[in-house]
Design a protein around this motif. Structure first.
Motif, PDB file in Angstrom:
ATOM      1  N   GLU A  34       9.108  -2.391  11.001  1.00 34.15           N
ATOM      2  CA  GLU A  34       9.881  -3.092   9.976  1.00 34.15           C
ATOM      3  C   GLU A  34       9.167  -3.210   8.635  1.00 34.15           C
ATOM      4  O   GLU A  34       9.806  -3.434   7.603  1.00 34.15           O
ATOM      5  CB  GLU A  34      10.292  -4.477  10.466  1.00 34.15           C
ATOM      6  N   ASN A  35       7.843  -3.053   8.605  1.00 35.92           N
ATOM      7  CA  ASN A  35       7.136  -3.136   7.324  1.00 35.92           C
ATOM      8  C   ASN A  35       6.657  -1.779   6.821  1.00 35.92           C
ATOM      9  O   ASN A  35       5.780  -1.694   5.961  1.00 35.92           O
ATOM     10  CB  ASN A  35       5.953  -4.105   7.422  1.00 35.92           C
ATOM     11  N   LEU A  36       7.244  -0.699   7.363  1.00 37.09           N
ATOM     12  CA  LEU A  36       6.939   0.661   6.908  1.00 37.09           C
ATOM     13  C   LEU A  36       8.164   1.242   6.227  1.00 37.09           C
ATOM     14  O   LEU A  36       9.247   1.316   6.816  1.00 37.09           O
ATOM     15  CB  LEU A  36       6.529   1.544   8.087  1.00 37.09           C
ATOM     16  N   PHE A  37       7.983   1.659   4.961  1.00 31.07           N
ATOM     17  CA  PHE A  37       9.070   2.266   4.197  1.00 31.07           C
ATOM     18  C   PHE A  37       8.708   3.712   3.860  1.00 31.07           C
ATOM     19  O   PHE A  37       7.537   4.043   3.639  1.00 31.07           O
ATOM     20  CB  PHE A  37       9.327   1.474   2.911  1.00 31.07           C
ATOM     21  N   LEU A  38       9.728   4.550   3.816  1.00 34.17           N
ATOM     22  CA  LEU A  38       9.557   5.960   3.490  1.00 34.17           C
ATOM     23  C   LEU A  38      10.234   6.249   2.153  1.00 34.17           C
ATOM     24  O   LEU A  38      11.303   5.705   1.865  1.00 34.17           O
ATOM     25  CB  LEU A  38      10.142   6.831   4.589  1.00 34.17           C
ATOM     26  N   ALA A  39       9.625   7.109   1.366  1.00 31.82           N
ATOM     27  CA  ALA A  39      10.154   7.406   0.032  1.00 31.82           C
ATOM     28  C   ALA A  39       9.868   8.862  -0.316  1.00 31.82           C
ATOM     29  O   ALA A  39       8.998   9.495   0.271  1.00 31.82           O
ATOM     30  CB  ALA A  39       9.535   6.477  -1.007  1.00 31.82           C
TER      31      ALA A  39
ATOM     32  N   VAL B  12       0.861  -1.179   0.000  1.00 34.77           N
ATOM     33  CA  VAL B  12       0.000   0.000   0.000  1.00 34.77           C
ATOM     34  C   VAL B  12       0.901   1.234   0.000  1.00 34.77           C
ATOM     35  O   VAL B  12       1.735   1.392   0.894  1.00 34.77           O
ATOM     36  CB  VAL B  12      -0.928   0.021   1.232  1.00 34.77           C
ATOM     37  N   ILE B  13       0.748   2.072  -1.013  1.00 34.17           N
ATOM     38  CA  ILE B  13       1.574   3.275  -1.168  1.00 34.17           C
ATOM     39  C   ILE B  13       0.701   4.502  -0.977  1.00 34.17           C
ATOM     40  O   ILE B  13      -0.345   4.635  -1.610  1.00 34.17           O
ATOM     41  CB  ILE B  13       2.242   3.309  -2.556  1.00 34.17           C
ATOM     42  N   VAL B  14       1.122   5.396  -0.110  1.00 33.27           N
ATOM     43  CA  VAL B  14       0.414   6.660   0.107  1.00 33.27           C
ATOM     44  C   VAL B  14       1.107   7.736  -0.725  1.00 33.27           C
ATOM     45  O   VAL B  14       2.246   8.104  -0.457  1.00 33.27           O
ATOM     46  CB  VAL B  14       0.411   7.046   1.598  1.00 33.27           C
ATOM     47  N   GLY B  15       0.432   8.222  -1.751  1.00 36.90           N
ATOM     48  CA  GLY B  15       0.986   9.248  -2.616  1.00 36.90           C
ATOM     49  C   GLY B  15       1.279   8.709  -4.003  1.00 36.90           C
ATOM     50  O   GLY B  15       2.003   7.710  -4.146  1.00 36.90           O
ATOM     51  N   SER B  16       0.748   9.378  -5.033  1.00 39.04           N
ATOM     52  CA  SER B  16       0.917   8.922  -6.417  1.00 39.04           C
ATOM     53  C   SER B  16       1.875   9.804  -7.203  1.00 39.04           C
ATOM     54  O   SER B  16       1.810   9.855  -8.427  1.00 39.04           O
ATOM     55  CB  SER B  16      -0.442   8.896  -7.131  1.00 39.04           C
TER      56      SER B  16
ATOM     57  N   VAL C  35      -7.481   0.368   4.914  1.00 40.16           N
ATOM     58  CA  VAL C  35      -6.755  -0.433   3.925  1.00 40.16           C
ATOM     59  C   VAL C  35      -5.643  -1.191   4.638  1.00 40.16           C
ATOM     60  O   VAL C  35      -4.806  -0.585   5.316  1.00 40.16           O
ATOM     61  CB  VAL C  35      -6.157   0.446   2.806  1.00 40.16           C
ATOM     62  N   THR C  36      -5.646  -2.496   4.504  1.00 42.63           N
ATOM     63  CA  THR C  36      -4.618  -3.332   5.112  1.00 42.63           C
ATOM     64  C   THR C  36      -3.592  -3.756   4.060  1.00 42.63           C
ATOM     65  O   THR C  36      -3.841  -3.663   2.852  1.00 42.63           O
ATOM     66  CB  THR C  36      -5.229  -4.585   5.758  1.00 42.63           C
ATOM     67  N   GLY C  37      -2.447  -4.227   4.512  1.00 40.13           N
ATOM     68  CA  GLY C  37      -1.413  -4.670   3.592  1.00 40.13           C
ATOM     69  C   GLY C  37      -0.278  -5.361   4.328  1.00 40.13           C
ATOM     70  O   GLY C  37      -0.264  -5.438   5.564  1.00 40.13           O
ATOM     71  N   LYS C  38       0.655  -5.872   3.546  1.00 39.52           N
ATOM     72  CA  LYS C  38       1.848  -6.495   4.118  1.00 39.52           C
ATOM     73  C   LYS C  38       2.963  -5.470   4.293  1.00 39.52           C
ATOM     74  O   LYS C  38       3.694  -5.487   5.277  1.00 39.52           O
ATOM     75  CB  LYS C  38       2.322  -7.632   3.215  1.00 39.52           C
ATOM     76  N   ILE C  39       3.101  -4.598   3.303  1.00 39.50           N
ATOM     77  CA  ILE C  39       4.113  -3.533   3.328  1.00 39.50           C
ATOM     78  C   ILE C  39       3.415  -2.212   3.056  1.00 39.50           C
ATOM     79  O   ILE C  39       2.509  -2.127   2.215  1.00 39.50           O
ATOM     80  CB  ILE C  39       5.196  -3.767   2.247  1.00 39.50           C
ATOM     81  N   PHE C  40       3.860  -1.155   3.757  1.00 41.05           N
ATOM     82  CA  PHE C  40       3.306   0.179   3.555  1.00 41.05           C
ATOM     83  C   PHE C  40       4.439   1.135   3.170  1.00 41.05           C
ATOM     84  O   PHE C  40       5.530   1.079   3.753  1.00 41.05           O
ATOM     85  CB  PHE C  40       2.599   0.681   4.813  1.00 41.05           C
ATOM     86  N   VAL C  41       4.167   1.993   2.193  1.00 41.45           N
ATOM     87  CA  VAL C  41       5.142   2.984   1.727  1.00 41.45           C
ATOM     88  C   VAL C  41       4.508   4.362   1.828  1.00 41.45           C
ATOM     89  O   VAL C  41       3.420   4.594   1.274  1.00 41.45           O
ATOM     90  CB  VAL C  41       5.572   2.720   0.270  1.00 41.45           C
ATOM     91  N   LEU C  42       5.176   5.269   2.533  1.00 40.32           N
ATOM     92  CA  LEU C  42       4.703   6.658   2.610  1.00 40.32           C
ATOM     93  C   LEU C  42       5.505   7.475   1.614  1.00 40.32           C
ATOM     94  O   LEU C  42       6.698   7.678   1.767  1.00 40.32           O
ATOM     95  CB  LEU C  42       4.880   7.203   4.027  1.00 40.32           C
TER      96      LEU C  42
END
Length: 531
Positions: free
Chosen positions: A493-498, A11-15, A268-275
């Motif tokens: 550990e399953n939250l990534f920042l970009a 799940v990615i927040v921001g397009s 919204v659920t997921g395995k990995i989340f990206v902000l």
């Protein structure tokens, strides 16, 4: 009635350009990917039509739709709150594709020494990885975006650019040829702009309104990235304003919650989340998402989220060249001088790149002449004469990380009840000394071009470049950074920042290409996690 909870592998927040290109890469690997975008879809034809009829052509946000449920900084709209001492200004677009809809296409790589500023010069911060580690991802980003440029720009390459540079304008050629005998090497900018048909898009035809929108898509932008993500299988949900990040007992992120414009809430659920919102909206979301365990916000156990805000607090000069060079033909930002980007003096004062403006000056010249009472034939002659010789320069100047410079939650709220951003921002002597040296170089350049009517920007004022970095800075020291070299949150550990916020330093170039490269590198770690 609230909708049923939805889910995806990632799940990615921001397009924006970073989130969308990450989504494309992840979807092509076979993962299910969902992008949540707070704003609406953007139609290029509508934006072009609005720009054509807009009276204030210098307002690059005006052609884009504004929504009070996903607000963004507009001129004097009060979205940003300031605590001083230097007002922090930026403009960004909340819509599918994000802010690169109205960028100038600059796609510079950092220099190798930019990654080791502290260890080499004793100032700033080091990156948790080297230029060589990022180099293959720089190239991957350049191929995706269609980047061209000169090989001798200080950043080592293992492969050539995907295409040759756009043909230089007359102004570029004359400035280059006249400054060369004085020891100034004027080079073509590296840019995500087609010099030939590429990736199904046409070559640049010199419209000269790259900002706020390229009318033919010769210049790459995040809207193209979002289309690529959807073709790869990613799903984009628009008008989905994420307002809460939810974690479990093991500190892993379990879900994100978003509002629709009528404030209907979804999970919204997921395995990995990206902000990957941007370097202001992402820390704002993290600071909002408090819990009993993370009282200061998600990922913020060390109180570093939002800190170390950096930009390019640049200075400017304008003058009249002693011959007609006719700026305003071709791209708005076309050529520059690189010689001040690195050197031993960097331990004492800021490095910078010198950028020549190629924006069409007719509107500004016309307004000035009319304000002086010039009309009729004299006005026409004055417009022709002044717009043919006017030249502007600015520096893209380095700023050191300072934890006091930060994004915080403001006390005003939007129509959904979400806080607006608040800033503390200052400019230190290191950057001020760099700007002082830039003004001396500006003087040499102006004299070399027979400059008259030389006008320097006030040395106590700054023109911020909208290159927002540092607020989510990555590094190995958990006490002073927000995420590690993979982009993974120190706390989850399953939250990534970009995005540009993860860049530890701002260096001397526009931040987009480096943010994309880092995001594509982060995508590799996500794929490893889910393999």
């Amino acid at each position: 009635m609230a909708q049923q909870t939805t889910s995806a592998d990632v799940v990615i927040v921001g397009s924006g350009i970073v989130g969308s290109l990450m989504a494309e890469k992840l979807a092509l690997s076979g993962l299910s990917v969902m992008i949540l975008e707070g704003g609406p879809r953007i139609d290029r034809n509508q934006v072009v039509a609005r720009f054509r009829h807009e009276t204030n052509k210098s307002d690059f946000m005006a052609p884009y739709p504004y929504n009070d449920w996903a607000p963004e900084p507009r001129k004097d709209n009060g979205y940003f709150q300031q605590e001083g001492p230097v007002p922090y200004s930026a403009s960004y677009i909340r819509g599918v594709g994000g802010t690169s809809w109205h960028w100038a296409g600059m796609a510079w790589r950092y220099l190798p020494n930019d990654f080791q500023l502290q260890s080499k010069y004793g100032v700033g911060r080091d990156w948790p990885f080297s230029y060589d580690d990022l180099e293959p991802f720089y190239y991957e980003a350049e191929v995706k975006m269609g980047v061209s440029g000169p090989l001798n720009n200080g950043s080592p390459r293992t492969k050539p650019f995907p295409m040759e540079p756009v043909t230089p304008s007359w102004a570029h050629q004359r400035v280059r040829d006249r400054l060369a005998p004085l020891g100034f090497e004027v080079t073509t900018n590296t840019s995500a702009r087609n010099s030939r048909n590429y990736d199904g898009r046409p070559a640049c035809c010199g419209n000269n309104n790259c900002m706020p929108v390229c009318p033919i898509d010769a210049q790459y932008h995040g809207g193209i990235s979002a289309q690529a993500a959807e073709r790869a299988g990613a799903k984009i949900i628009t008008e989905a304003v994420v307002y809460k990040i939810e974690h479990g007992a093991d500190d892993k992120i379990q879900a994100v919650h978003y509002y629709t414009p009528n404030k209907e809430s979804h999970r919204v659920t997921g395995k990995i989340f990206v902000l990957a919102a941007n370097a202001i909206e992402t820390p704002k979301l993290m600071l909002m998402s408090t819990s009993d365990k993370f009282a200061n916000g998600i990922g913020n156990s060390n109180d570093m989220v939002g800190r170390n805000l950096c930009d390019h607090p640049r200075t400017k000069v304008s003058f009249d060249v002693d011959e007609e060079i006719w700026p305003g033909r071709g791209p708005v930002s076309e050529y520059s001088i690189q010689s001040e980007r690195d050197g031993d003096w960097r331990g004492e004062e800021a490095a910078f790149r010198i950028d020549f403006s190629n924006s069409n000056p007719v509107a500004g010249v016309t307004s000035k002449l009319i304000s002086q009472g010039v009309y009729g034939k004299d006005l026409i002659a004055g417009i022709r004469q002044q717009s043919s010789v006017t030249l502007g320069l600015k520096n893209i100047v380095e700023q050191l990380s300072d934890p006091n410079n930060r994004v915080m939650l403001g006390d005003r709220r939007d129509s959904l009840g979400i806080p607006n951003p608040k800033f503390y921002f200052s400019v230190d002597d290191y950057t001020r000394r760099g700007n002082a040296r830039a003004r001396r170089v500006f003087q040499e350049i102006a004299e070399g071009l027979g400059g008259t009517n030389i006008k320097f920007m006030d040395e106590n004022k700054f023109s911020l470049a909208n290159h927002i970095t540092g607020t989510l800075g990555m590094g190995n020291n958990r006490a002073t950074t927000v995420c590690n070299g993979e982009g993974r949150s120190h706390d989850h550990e399953n939250l990534f920042l970009a995005g540009t916020g993860v860049l530890p330093t701002v260096a001397t170039v526009n931040s987009t290409l480096t943010a994309v490269a880092v995001g594509l590198r982060t995508a590799e770690f996500i794929m490893e996690d889910l393999a």
